[in-house]
Design a protein around this motif. Structure first.
Motif, PDB file in Angstrom:
ATOM      1  N   LYS A   1       4.918  13.014  -7.987  1.00 24.59           N
ATOM      2  CA  LYS A   1       3.741  12.322  -8.520  1.00 24.59           C
ATOM      3  C   LYS A   1       3.761  12.284 -10.042  1.00 24.59           C
ATOM      4  O   LYS A   1       2.913  11.634 -10.657  1.00 24.59           O
ATOM      5  N   LYS A   2       4.702  12.988 -10.617  1.00 26.50           N
ATOM      6  CA  LYS A   2       4.784  12.982 -12.085  1.00 26.50           C
ATOM      7  C   LYS A   2       5.580  11.786 -12.597  1.00 26.50           C
ATOM      8  O   LYS A   2       5.667  11.535 -13.794  1.00 26.50           O
TER       9      LYS A   2
ATOM     10  N   LEU B   1      -0.551  -3.231  -3.532  1.00 25.50           N
ATOM     11  CA  LEU B   1       0.344  -2.124  -3.896  1.00 25.50           C
ATOM     12  C   LEU B   1      -0.010  -1.585  -5.279  1.00 25.50           C
ATOM     13  O   LEU B   1      -0.011  -0.384  -5.519  1.00 25.50           O
ATOM     14  N   ARG B   2      -0.316  -2.487  -6.182  1.00 28.63           N
ATOM     15  CA  ARG B   2      -0.638  -2.036  -7.539  1.00 28.63           C
ATOM     16  C   ARG B   2      -1.866  -1.122  -7.534  1.00 28.63           C
ATOM     17  O   ARG B   2      -1.868  -0.070  -8.169  1.00 28.63           O
ATOM     18  N   ASP B   3      -2.881  -1.523  -6.764  1.00 24.44           N
ATOM     19  CA  ASP B   3      -4.076  -0.662  -6.669  1.00 24.44           C
ATOM     20  C   ASP B   3      -3.702   0.712  -6.109  1.00 24.44           C
ATOM     21  O   ASP B   3      -4.146   1.744  -6.607  1.00 24.44           O
ATOM     22  N   ALA B   4      -2.911   0.697  -5.049  1.00 27.59           N
ATOM     23  CA  ALA B   4      -2.595   1.959  -4.369  1.00 27.59           C
ATOM     24  C   ALA B   4      -1.746   2.861  -5.267  1.00 27.59           C
ATOM     25  O   ALA B   4      -1.967   4.073  -5.333  1.00 27.59           O
ATOM     26  N   PHE B   5      -0.783   2.278  -5.971  1.00 27.77           N
ATOM     27  CA  PHE B   5       0.033   3.088  -6.890  1.00 27.77           C
ATOM     28  C   PHE B   5      -0.831   3.634  -8.017  1.00 27.77           C
ATOM     29  O   PHE B   5      -0.659   4.780  -8.451  1.00 27.77           O
ATOM     30  N   SER B   6      -1.751   2.819  -8.466  1.00 29.24           N
ATOM     31  CA  SER B   6      -2.608   3.243  -9.559  1.00 29.24           C
ATOM     32  C   SER B   6      -3.537   4.383  -9.104  1.00 29.24           C
ATOM     33  O   SER B   6      -3.748   5.353  -9.831  1.00 29.24           O
ATOM     34  N   ASP B   7      -4.049   4.286  -7.855  1.00 25.36           N
ATOM     35  CA  ASP B   7      -4.879   5.380  -7.322  1.00 25.36           C
ATOM     36  C   ASP B   7      -4.090   6.682  -7.282  1.00 25.36           C
ATOM     37  O   ASP B   7      -4.615   7.751  -7.529  1.00 25.36           O
TER      38      ASP B   7
ATOM     39  N   ALA C   1      -0.337   3.230   2.889  1.00 30.40           N
ATOM     40  CA  ALA C   1       0.780   3.802   3.649  1.00 30.40           C
ATOM     41  C   ALA C   1       2.047   3.827   2.799  1.00 30.40           C
ATOM     42  O   ALA C   1       2.806   4.809   2.808  1.00 30.40           O
ATOM     43  N   THR C   2       2.271   2.776   2.045  1.00 25.31           N
ATOM     44  CA  THR C   2       3.487   2.714   1.217  1.00 25.31           C
ATOM     45  C   THR C   2       3.494   3.863   0.211  1.00 25.31           C
ATOM     46  O   THR C   2       4.504   4.555   0.046  1.00 25.31           O
ATOM     47  N   THR C   3       2.362   4.085  -0.443  1.00 28.60           N
ATOM     48  CA  THR C   3       2.350   5.169  -1.432  1.00 28.60           C
ATOM     49  C   THR C   3       2.500   6.520  -0.741  1.00 28.60           C
ATOM     50  O   THR C   3       3.175   7.416  -1.259  1.00 28.60           O
TER      51      THR C   3
END
Ligand code: BGC
Length: 748
Positions: free
Chosen positions: A415-416, A455-461, A571-573
């Motif tokens: 996560k880093k 995906l962008r939202d989920a990665f950002s979360d 799910a992807t993240t």
């Protein structure tokens, strides 16, 4: 080699038996038929699109009255362009059913049909599940059934009791724009999963508020247009038609599907809507199907306008109804109604055929409880939008996502990690959801609401804004999404580049393509990303396998997301950051070259290369990734493959077992396929045929023994005359690359 042929009627006995039972008509249907005029009967066979009753996007009562009262129509389909709220549906259904049951002369309720293809497409706030192509990657029939059951509940909550699903065409033509609606290239996989979907829709009984009538479609041979373009001709020899394309429909009939939708296309030069061979001999006589047969969109008139087997629209109606069509999805005018009324009065279509068709329609209306209560049921509404539905959708997305490459175990990421996220599918709902997602095409980004994320939202979360660099916009073709300048400017700031590539949303013909290769701008983006020297992870959001061989080698990891829908980004993240271990496996052979599409169940001669006489295997089955391929963050090892006997007689079962151990450090699920190979047969055998599959979860160090039982029918095939037969001889079983042979004999 001389082989003794033993013909046995294996599968069809069951169906013949079914067909013989219950031939008596429901007295309620018989009584009603006696009271109905020709016009009322033909009206029941007429299905009209909701749009016909709209003026400026508002329901126009006079238009509706014309349909229901003057033309006696029995069925309506569709929403109007966009998804409605539950309240809007309730209002619409009330108006429609009031008019049908109070104002029309026959007072018969309307049968409303809808496309809820991967969840309840046309109701706002519904839960959307991965498309079938992803569901097939889960190899999990229970998830397919749960998704169908939830869909049934949300459809029924919308006041609708008929769903035009599941799609049972076997996806062996990846150019085809409806590939994502299929369960992939294998007939058995499609049969098991399609059968599970039917059970999910119907097993509670059609009177129940948790069920809807399902519609197996599109019967049959639609999924392999030779040109790859939607609704263009298929050419399928009888052996393949019955070996590959028919079994999913057999499974659906066995599991109780109530209706069938007919393939718009032509097979071997015969439009299926005009063919009593398909509609009577196969569908009714061979499969024993007793339910309602509806056309696809405009497909009767198209016998005249497109297929040219009818010289007038009237002849088209006569041909289709006499061939066995029960209901016409006309659906944008009343031509069918007027022409069929005339044909009946002229004696060109016998009354017995009309009564048969209307009898099936009325029976379904009785079975669905429409005569008791045609309105939205209060109990059904309570089942809408439950939180746990999202959990099933998440589980389905998690089990479908398929890890295709993972060099040096770059995944999971910590996560880093600082990530540069780019690509046309990075911030696009449509790419994750595909067809039939709140709109027909799934392209309206505004229609998605807040129950899903990109995906962008989920990665950002996950990472927080500081660790995510992304300029991705929700316009798929926006140049910014593939901007190499932006990439080069930002790559130095990132540890890893994630490229979300693939396809925008599309449905049916608008999704036709000329080339299976991924578009050049996306290939160029990947190459530019490799040139930065940073590790690059490819996320494929696509409904069909777009060829990416040029960019596979440079990728550190590749994940196929298919169309993971509402919970797909989350799910992807969860997979990328290792919260969940991937377990999806490919339900198709992922082609390496656009011109080299060979399914895994190829024939021996598919492998022939005659540079030197009698050489085999030079790139004959050479996909980028094979059918059944999918990696995990842990490792699995298999013990010996054991058969309980090396010789069995026809009629005897074969027991197969194999131990599997999780030899890695993480818990994980593994999908295991079992293939049968018939060594020699009078019709060239496939080198491998999937006959069983299973999925198990194992903790690190845990072992379990997988057990499979094969029946004689699993060793059967379709002979040149179109009969299912078994031939004694030698066979092999293959599981996880291990192979064991046995002999099938006739009992002395
Ligand atoms: C599709 C069907 C669908 C129907 C009704 C057709 O264009 O082929 O799958 O059920 O429309 O919307």
């Amino acid at each position: 080699m001389k082989i003794t042929i033993l013909k046995i009627a294996l599968l069809f006995q069951v169906f013949l038996l079914q067909a013989q039972q219950g031939t008596e008509q429901d007295p309620r249907v018989a009584a009603l038929l006696k009271t109905m005029s020709v016009e009322e009967k033909v009206g029941q066979m007429t299905q009209i699109n909701l749009g016909v009753f709209m003026t400026n996007d508002q329901l126009d009562i006079e238009k509706l009255r014309n349909g229901i009262v003057n033309k006696n129509i029995g069925s309506i389909l569709n929403a109007n362009k966009h998804a409605f709220t539950i309240e809007q549906w309730t209002q619409l259904i009330t108006t429609v059913q009031d008019m049908a049951t109070k104002e029309s002369s026959a007072k018969i309720p309307i049968l409303y049909g809808i496309d809820a293809i991967h969840g309840t497409t046309y109701t706002q706030g519904s839960t959307l599940f991965p498309h079938n192509i992803g569901m097939a990657a889960t190899r999990n029939p229970s998830l397919v059934k749960q998704a169908a059951k939830i869909t049934a509940m949300e459809v029924r909550a919308s006041g609708i009791r008929w769903n035009f699903d599941p799609t049972l065409g076997v996806g062996r033509q990846p150019l085809w724009s409806r590939f994502e609606e299929t369960f992939g290239e294998d007939s058995y996989l499609t049969s098991v999963l399609g059968g599970s979907a039917v059970a999910g829709y119907e097993e509670d009984g059609l009177q129940s508020t948790t069920a809807v009538a399902s519609c197996m479609k599109h019967f049959m041979g639609y999924s392999v247009p030779l040109s790859g373009k939607d609704r263009t001709p298929s050419y399928i020899p009888t052996t393949q038609l019955k070996e590959i394309f028919l079994p999913p429909f057999e499974a659906a009939v066995k599991n109780g599907t109530s209706t069938v939708m007919i393939n718009s296309g032509e097979v071997n030069g015969v439009p299926v809507h005009a063919s009593s061979y398909y509609l009577q001999d196969i569908l009714r006589d061979e499969l024993g199907f007793k339910g309602l047969a509806v056309t696809d969109w405009e497909d009767i008139i198209r016998l005249h306008t497109r297929h040219r087997v009818a010289s007038t629209p009237k002849e088209a109606v006569k041909i289709a109804i006499n061939a066995g069509i029960d209901m016409s999805m006309v659906p944008v005018d009343y031509s069918f109604y007027d022409l069929l009324v005339a044909l009946v009065k002229e004696g060109e279509v016998p009354m017995t055929r009309i009564d048969e068709a209307v009898g099936r329609i009325l029976q379904l209306k009785f079975d669905l409880g429409l005569f008791e209560n045609p309105y939205t049921e209060k109990e059904a509404v309570k089942n809408f939008g439950k939180k746990e539905y999202k959990e099933v959708a998440l589980e389905a997305a998690l089990e479908s996502i398929t890890l295709l490459k993972n060099e040096n175990n770059i995944l999971p990421l910590s996560k880093k990690t600082k990530i540069l996220l780019m690509g046309p599918t990075a911030n696009n709902y449509g790419s994750l959801h595909g067809a039939w997602s709140y709109t027909w095409q799934g392209k309206d980004e505004k229609a998605y609401g807040d129950s899903t994320e990109t995906l962008r939202d989920a990665f950002s979360d996950y990472l927080g804004k500081r660790k995510l660099i992304s300029n991705a916009t929700n316009v798929f073709d926006d140049k910014e999404n593939t901007s190499i300048d932006y990439l080069n400017e930002n790559a130095p700031k990132a540890d890893v580049i994630v490229l979300a590539i693939g396809e925008s949303a599309y449905a049916e013909s608008p999704g036709s393509i000329h080339d299976l290769n991924l578009p050049a701008n996306q290939i160029a983006l990947a190459k530019a990303a490799y040139a930065t020297g940073k590790p690059v992870i490819l996320l494929l959001a696509e409904g069909r396998p777009r060829v990416i061989s040029e960019i596979v080698e440079g990728a550190a990891a590749v994940l196929n997301l298919y169309r993971p829908a509402s919970q797909g980004a989350l799910a992807t993240t969860q997979i990328v950051f290792g919260e969940v271990n991937p377990s999806g496996v490919l339900p198709f052979s992922y082609p390496k070259h656009a011109g080299d599409v060979v399914p895994y169940d190829r024939k021996g001669t598919d492998e022939v290369t005659e540079l030197i006489p009698d050489t085999y295997g030079l790139g004959a089955y050479d996909p980028q990734w094979g059918f059944g391929f999918g990696m995990s963050y842990t490792s699995f090892e298999y013990g010996d493959l054991t058969l309980n006997k090396t010789k069995i007689n026809i009629g005897e079962d074969l027991h197969v077992s194999i131990p599997v151990t999780n030899t890695g450090k993480r818990s994980g699920k593994v999908s295991v396929d079992l293939y049968v190979s018939d060594h020699y047969a009078s019709v060239t055998p496939s080198l491998l045929k999937l006959k069983r599959f299973t999925k198990v979860a194992l903790k690190p160090g845990e072992t379990t023994t997988l057990e499979f039982v094969l029946k004689t029918e699993d060793l059967s095939f379709i002979d040149a005359q179109g009969n299912r037969i078994v031939e004694p001889g030698t066979f092999s079983i293959t599981v996880a690359g291990k192979r064991q042979g046995f002999t099938l004999a006739i009992k002395e």
